[in-house]
Design a protein around this motif. Structure first.
Motif: not given
Lengths: 370, 498
Positions: A30-32, A51, A96, A98, A153
């Protein structure tokens, strides 16, 4: 007998219907945060942070997390994704994401070329925020990967709080698409830059876009707040600080409580747009005080109205030189004066428009703030 | 020698088969296979008449036999058993069959020795049934502490006590060709739907077994649909609940030896109510109804939703959760369905094992099970903590359902839904749910729709199904015509709110 046959067929049927598009959570990476840059030879460079979960061998219950910086080069966006896939285990997935970031150079060209592949993927998070790096996205993401505190984040929260303070236009992957295909309206994207002094990533302003590309001009946070107010948008709070004329070192900070806007289009040899903005403000910070007196309030009202009108005028000049129609005046023309729109439409229709802003400030609340 | 004996026995049988209907001690004993618990006693009365008393000793209460049969018999003056021996039931018969039947029911036979082919049957049944106690499964907080017992007569006593009306009707049946069991239908004439009674009687007429082993034998053969996870008969061990159902026009079936009453016809929603709903105030009662419905859906859907989300739609998980979930899931060697199946099965094992264990062992066992299934499995990487949480919530939710059989429907339906979810994701869950709803709408219980306030839709019936409105607002049924007027009183001046 007939029934059992039917039952068997019904049981087998689900198992033989073509492909099984299962995507296990445990197999995906998953890459945010993803950044897109241009590279040499018309190539693109995608930089992301993935991650990693490390489970210690001695104690299987204990896990730790580490972030891995990965890059992929390719001639299209999907090729860069494939390149990244080759270097990591599992599948590279933007579901995912952001924050999506563009390098300055990449944004100066048509950004839709970069976004096409993303829009085609039905699983992409359409609420991811947009940002522009003042140099390259690669630089900022590389910096973030090495920093313990500032991760994807962090960027997201930073942009979200900027939106709350009316310092950043609310732009997401979904809302940007209408602007990209709208001739009569443009948008801004927050600019991130790396502060060399304390080596932190900061929001330094907003990039003006025209059509699908970055104009090269940025607005400072103050100007964006003004601009957003002129657009009639006000978030949780909008605090402006202005120096008053004629008085030494007297600054006033005020929060805009209420915005009302009147827009009037007049067709002369050019198109004149009169914008009358009425702001009801609360004074947050005003050392001379004595706001209980009507004269003091009148004085403030007058001064602030003058200053803000001046600022608004300067802002519209800046917008006009960059052809960036953030207020959607072109759209107004389309709706109310389609014949005129037909004449002037095209790349530089903003040249034909003269905006006369007029700001009227009314100090409404002087007591306890917040 | 052996051969000889056999031969003589067959001879006797042959003989007896000729005059089997003739009442004689020898005949009866032969038909009872000379069982050792047949007691035969000869008596001489005061007026020198001789009698033979025959009974099955385990079934007969020695006290009753002594004081109510033998004593008056000896003191008899006129050789008039029917008037001089005081017993609750005296049957005069000369039929061999009747005698055998009654002996098995705890009667004793008195025969005059003088050779009259006529006997008297007197009831002397020993009552070894237990006292009425608190129901063990359907417990309430404030309800009556009375549960059904094994004796059918006592159960009918309990029902009659709760339903005092001359219209309460009891119909008796005896089933079984080899061993017999008493079954009784109880209903309130005028309230119960005569169609339902007719249907029940028709179905019972076809019910033909050697012997009834458990209530399941009857329910299996009178239920409308057998191949469905949903029970169409409501089993209850509470007389107050059974009685409330009688007053609502339901029919109650009692089986001798079983401490549960079968209430029919049942609807889907009737499994979600408990007597407590009607005892507590209506807001609370409604809340618990909601909670039960919610937990049913929860227990049914949560595992499949987890499977679907983790293997198809993980973009729906919030970012903060997705990492911690991925952390624990990435070292699990199985796909999510298998992972959940492992956990569900081990939970089922724990559940089943703890029911059979004596309470003292069960506690230890519970702790061991919790540690092994809970902590160790996650730490060893066999299952993820996400799956563990899901299965635990599912288990807790399923325990909220008050009815055991309805609860088991969750398990039966949960597994296929999970497999659907593993193959198709959310689409699969939808298909599965639709199938369940279509099925539910099709079921009937004794001719009455099972999924009733929903299909067919009766919005007015929602008042007493998904919520419980105050009793005076409830729909007028034929049973409660006067309910609505029970709050017609006005407040006095002194009672008005300030």
């Amino acid at each position: 007998m007939k029934k059992t046959k039917l039952l068997i067929i019904l049981l087998i049927l689900p198992l033989i219907t073509s492909c099984w598009d299962e995507r296990l959570l445990k197999d995906t990476r998953i890459v945010y945060l993803a950044g897109f840059d241009t590279a040499e030879n018309n190539n693109y460079l995608t930089t992301t942070i993935i991650r990693d979960i490390i489970i210690s061998e001695s104690n299987r219950g204990h896990t730790s997390v580490s972030d891995e910086l990965v890059m992929g080069k390719g001639s299209t966006m999907s090729e860069t994704g494939l390149k990244i896939n080759r270097s990591v285990t599992g599948d590279f997935d933007l579901a995912k994401a952001r924050v999506i970031m563009f390098g300055k150079e990449a944004a100066e060209k048509d950004i839709y070329r970069l976004l096409d592949g993303i829009y085609r993927n039905p699983r992409v998070n359409l609420h991811s925020k947009f940002a522009l790096a003042d140099n390259t996205a690669n630089e900022i993401i590389t910096h973030l990967a090495n920093d313990e505190m500032q991760k994807g984040e962090f960027l997201y929260e930073m942009i979200a709080s900027g939106e709350e303070n009316t310092e950043i236009q609310e732009i997401t992957l979904r809302s940007i698409r209408t602007y990209l295909f709208d001739d009569g309206k443009d948008f801004t994207v927050p600019v991130l830059s790396l502060d060399e002094e304390d080596s932190k990533v900061k929001v330094t302003g907003a990039a003006l876009f025209h059509d699908r590309s970055f104009t090269g001009e940025t607005l400072n946070p103050d100007e964006i707040t003004m601009l957003l107010l002129l657009m009639g948008r006000r978030s949780e709070q909008a605090i402006l600080t202005k120096k008053l004329d004629g008085e030494d070192n007297v600054q006033v900070s005020f929060n805009v409580r209420n915005v009302s806007k009147k827009k009037n289009l007049e067709i002369k040899e050019k198109i004149h747009v009169d914008i009358e903005l009425e702001l009801v403000v609360e004074v947050v910070d005003y050392p001379p005080d004595h706001l209980e007196k009507q004269e003091a309030i009148d004085h403030l009202n007058k001064q602030l109205s003058e200053i803000l009108t001046e600022r608004a005028d300067a802002l519209f000049k800046k917008l006009q030189t960059n052809q960036s129609d953030l207020l959607g005046l072109g759209r107004d023309l389309m709706a109310y004066h389609p014949d005129i729109w037909k004449e002037i439409k095209g790349e530089n229709y903003y040249e034909e428009i003269v905006v006369n802003p007029k700001v009227k400030v009314k100090v409404g609340k002087i007591n306890v703030v917040n | 020698m052996l051969f000889k004996q056999n031969k003589s026995q067959t001879k006797i049988q042959k003989k007896s088969s000729i005059n089997q209907s003739v009442l004689s001690i020898e005949n009866i004993k032969t038909q009872l296979n000379h069982s050792d618990d047949i007691m035969e006693r000869e008596l001489h009365s005061y007026k020198n008449h001789s009698y033979i008393i025959l009974y099955l000793s385990p079934l007969v209460d020695q006290d009753i036999l002594e004081s109510k049969i033998i004593k008056p018999l000896i003191k008899m003056e006129n050789n008039d058993i029917q008037n001089e021996v005081h017993n609750e039931e005296i049957i005069r018969t000369n039929s061999n069959e009747e005698v055998i039947k009654r002996l098995l029911e705890g009667y004793c036979l008195i025969l005059e020795k003088s050779g009259k082919k006529e006997g008297f049957l007197l009831k002397a049944l020993a009552a070894y049934d237990r006292e009425v106690t608190e129901p063990s499964i359907e417990q309430t907080i404030q309800g009556a502490n009375v549960g059904f017992v094994e004796s059918i007569d006592k159960n009918i006593f309990l029902l009659r006590q709760n339903t005092r009306t001359p219209k309460l009707t009891v119909k008796s049946y005896t089933f079984g060709t080899v061993t017999t069991t008493d079954v009784r239908i109880v209903y309130v004439e005028g309230l119960a739907n005569p169609e339902v009674i007719k249907k029940l009687e028709k179905r019972l007429k076809y019910f033909n077994v050697d012997s009834i082993r458990s209530p399941g034998d009857i329910t299996d053969s009178i239920e409308d649909h057998t191949f469905t996870p949903f029970p169409q008969l409501l089993l209850t061990e509470r007389p107050d609940r059974a009685s409330a159902n009688l007053k609502d026009g339901k029919v109650v079936l009692l089986i001798d030896g079983s401490p549960v009453a079968i209430v029919l016809p049942a609807t889907f929603m009737s499994f979600f109510s408990t007597p407590d709903d009607y005892i507590t105030r209506w807001e609370l009662g409604s809340f618990f109804r909601f909670l039960r419905l919610f937990s049913y859906m929860n227990a049914l859907l949560l595992p499949s939703l987890y499977v679907a989300v983790v293997s198809f739609h993980y973009e729906m998980i919030p970012l903060e959760l997705v990492y911690s979930l991925q952390t624990s899931i990435s070292y699990v060697p199985f796909p999510p369905v298998i992972e959940l199946l492992i956990l569900q099965l081990s939970l089922e094992l724990l559940r089943e094992a703890s029911i059979r264990l004596p309470p003292s062992v069960a506690t230890t066992f519970g702790i061991v099970g919790a540690v092994v299934v809970g902590t160790a499995m996650v730490e060893a990487g066999i299952v993820s903590f996400g799956a563990l949480i899901i299965v635990s919530i599912t288990a807790v939710s399923s325990f909220v359902q008050p009815n055991i059989e309805m609860r088991s429907s969750i398990r039966v339906l949960g597994f296929p839904l999970m497999i659907y979810a593993a193959i198709f994701g959310f689409t699969g869950i939808w298909v599965g749910l639709l199938t369940i709803f279509i099925h539910l709408s099709r079921i009937r219980s004794f001719g009455e729709p099972y999924f009733v306030p929903f299909a067919p839709l009766k919005v007015r019936d929602f008042k007493d199904t998904i919520v419980r409105v105050p009793s005076w607002m409830r729909n007028k049924t034929h049973a409660f015509k006067k309910v609505k007027k029970s709050r017609k009183w006005k407040l006095d001046e002194s009672e008005e709110p300030y």
